[in-house]
Design an enzyme around this catalytic site. Structure first.
Site, PDB file in Angstrom:
ATOM      1  CG  ASP A  74      -1.871   1.118   1.273  1.00 36.73           C
ATOM      2  OD1 ASP A  74      -2.787   1.099   0.429  1.00 36.73           O
ATOM      3  OD2 ASP A  74      -1.733   2.028   2.115  1.00 36.73           O
TER       4      ASP A  74
ATOM      5  CD  GLU B 159      -2.079   2.438  -3.614  1.00 38.54           C
ATOM      6  OE1 GLU B 159      -3.129   3.020  -3.898  1.00 38.54           O
ATOM      7  OE2 GLU B 159      -1.555   2.522  -2.488  1.00 38.54           O
TER       8      GLU B 159
HETATM    9  C1  NOJ Z   1      -4.349   3.104  -0.920  1.00 35.60           C
HETATM   10  C2  NOJ Z   1      -5.515   2.218  -0.648  1.00 35.60           C
HETATM   11  O1  NOJ Z   1      -5.883   1.535  -1.822  1.00 35.60           O
HETATM   12  C3  NOJ Z   1      -6.619   3.107  -0.129  1.00 35.60           C
HETATM   13  O2  NOJ Z   1      -7.845   2.429  -0.021  1.00 35.60           O
HETATM   14  C4  NOJ Z   1      -6.182   3.687   1.195  1.00 35.60           C
HETATM   15  O3  NOJ Z   1      -7.155   4.611   1.648  1.00 35.60           O
HETATM   16  C5  NOJ Z   1      -4.836   4.404   1.082  1.00 35.60           C
HETATM   17  N1  NOJ Z   1      -3.870   3.682   0.308  1.00 35.60           N
HETATM   18  C6  NOJ Z   1      -4.241   4.665   2.454  1.00 35.60           C
HETATM   19  O4  NOJ Z   1      -3.839   3.457   3.032  1.00 35.60           O
END
Ligand code: NOJ
Length: 549
Positions: A214, A268
């Protein structure tokens, strides 16, 4: 502890089809209106029939759910609303028995304010070793009431919250790039690095095949806490994509590589700069990262072709396969997005009441399914996209939960509309989402209400309809698996005129008509699959075809 036998194809991740499970909204096995691991286990055969190679499960850890689970209180415990650690092990083992690998979500940038480390840091007070694992800082100004920087949150608004000292007086501030309930960790601290490597081992020991990372480009901060320059050059931003971050992923890769079977790291990584993006995919770092460039582009032949070209050009030099992503739990569902006048995606542009043509959007989303499944690399399918679910845009305001909505002052509808529980069967809510509770009676209302008109979109309804989006997805994924030229490998553009995209993957050509008039098909011997019927041999508007050439 169950130890699933790891499957050994070392390149499985290069062309895998990965289905994203948002457990809260996938299937509810105990009738409380919230999805859970019992529900997921019961529906694994559905995912097998759909034809996916892996699941990515968004955070299932103990969490107060201030951000849908991306605020983790304990990385080694399953939230009781979802089940137990034993059930998580059963998910991993039972999925693997069906040939489906499990990728879990690791949230390293921040923890929940309920995490033991943060509670200890608050209790221990300024200057303590407990606080050194976070970004605690005195405020500026005579009374310390001016926050240390003006960095802007990814959820809008400020990134610092002031604490109270143990004696109740106003104290230091702490950094949170997201909501105040998500304090950022200090990745310059050795405890933080050691802890996450241990968390990775904890889950790899339980048989997970990969980790989705993440907010992967945000971990490292400039400890001098400068303001963000007006136009930061590469590596100059104080909290995005700092050069030191690559050490973290090199260390994680070493952990992953120490396990049997190929355990993968999927980042991500939201970065405009393609060359910087590709650095995360060097052979000793992550295996793949989400390609958000393609997802954010409008339904436009020139734009999508350009995105494919820049994506493949960026991945080529590092030898990593591209990923293709049409949506996830953060963005507007493709059926709704592609029906809009502006079909691009940007978080900042989301507004209530933006008109859409769902019939048009559904046609395009079906064509996009053929398009993305034919592109080289791995493919992500967000739960419900295989059913052609639209964004739910009329949720009662009092039921909205997403901090993005609240922190925008109520202007941004937030992300709840793509997180509504899936419809499985029957003609009324909860559409088979929840089983009956063990103690009898009707299941509780689902945590977000499902639209009444989803009766025609249930899995049950679509299974018996050969023209349904579910049947199309099953055909697409089965053919993708059968055709060796699809998945990883080269792509050759086939020149076309007008708003048409066509490319060859070996002896399979994918052609998509993004214009308004029907067009002839390129030379072929067979039509393998179309997203909607041909019209007197012509490819209608917003339709894709796979051809044997
Ligand atoms: C990316 C995640 O996909 C999202 O849902 C989240 O709110 C943020 N990162 C913070 O962790």
């Amino acid at each position: 502890m169950t130890q699933p036998h790891p499957q050994t194809d070392p390149t499985w991740w290069r062309d895998a089809v990965i289905y994203q499970v948002y457990p809260r909204s996938f299937a509810d096995g105990n009738g409380d209106g919230t999805g859970d691991l019992a529900g997921l286990r019961a529906r694994l055969p559905y995912l097998h029939d759909l034809g996916v190679d892996a699941i990515w499960v968004t955070p299932w850890y103990q969490s107060p759910l201030a951000d849908g689970g991306y605020d983790v209180a304990d990385y080694r415990a399953i939230d009781p609303a979802f089940g137990t650690l034993g059930e998580a092990e059963q998910v991993i083992a039972e999925a693997l028995a069906l040939g489906i690998r499990t990728i879990i979500d690791i949230v390293p940038n921040h923890v929940s304010e309920q995490h033991a480390w943060f509670r200890a840091a608050l209790a221990a007070g300024p200057g303590s070793p407990e606080r050194a694992r976070f970004w605690f800082h005195p405020g500026k100004g005579e009374h310390g009431d001016v926050m240390p920087t003006h960095w802007v949150s990814d959820f809008q608004g400020t990134t610092w919250t002031r604490t109270a000292n143990p004696d109740g007086t106003p104290g230091e501030w702490y950094l949170h790039l997201f909501a105040p309930q998500q304090p950022d960790l200090n990745w310059s601290h050795p405890d933080v690095r050691a802890e996450f490597e241990d968390v990775l081992r904890f889950w790899f020991d339980r048989g997970v095949a990969g980790i989705r990372i993440d907010s992967a480009a945000l971990l490292v901060k400039d400890g001098d806490l400068p303001e963000v320059p007006e136009q930061p050059g590469p590596g100059e931003h104080p909290h995005v994509d700092r050069d030191e971050i690559h050490d973290v992923y090199r260390a994680w890769r070493a952990v992953a590589d120490s396990y049997e079977g190929t355990r993968v790291l999927v980042g991500e990584v939201w970065l405009q700069d393609k060359a910087r993006f590709a650095q995360y995919l060097r052979p000793d770092e992550m295996h793949t990262a989400f390609n958000f460039d393609f997802m954010a582009r409008p339904w436009d032949a020139k734009q999508l072709r350009e995105s494919v070209d820049v994506t493949l050009a960026a991945h080529g030099p590092v030898g990593a396969p591209a990923t293709w992503v049409l949506s996830n739990h953060d963005v507007t569902r493709p059926v709704t997005r592609y029906g809009r006048e502006d079909s691009s995606f940007a978080f900042t542009a989301k507004r209530f009441g933006t008109p859409t043509d769902l019939a048009l959007g559904r046609r395009r989303a079906r064509a996009a399914a053929l398009l993305t499944a034919a592109l080289p690399g791995s493919l992500y399918v967000y739960q419900g996209d295989e059913l052609g679910l639209p964004e739910v845009e009329d949720l009662p305001r009092e039921l909205l939960q997403d901090p993005m909505h609240f922190r925008s002052g109520g202007v941004d509808p937030g992300r709840d509309g793509c997180r509504v529980p899936l419809p499985w069967s029957g003609t009324t809510a909860p559409f088979g989402f929840s089983t009956r509770p063990a103690e009898g009676g009707a299941p509780a209302p689902t945590w977000l209400p499902q639209p009444a008109d989803w009766a025609g979109l249930t899995v049950e309804a679509q299974e018996s309809d050969p023209t349904s989006t579910l049947r199309l997805y099953r055909d697409v994924l089965a053919l993708r698996r059968a055709e060796r030229a699809l998945g990883d490998g080269p792509l050759t553009w086939v020149e076309t005129t007008g708003d048409v995209l066509a490319f060859a993957r070996g002896d399979v050509t994918c052609v998509v008509n993004l214009g308004t008039d029907p067009v002839p098909l390129p030379a072929h011997t067979d039509v393998l699959l179309t997203s909607d019927p041909l019209d007197a041999g012509l490819l209608p508007r917003d339709t894709a075809a796979w051809l044997r050439t």
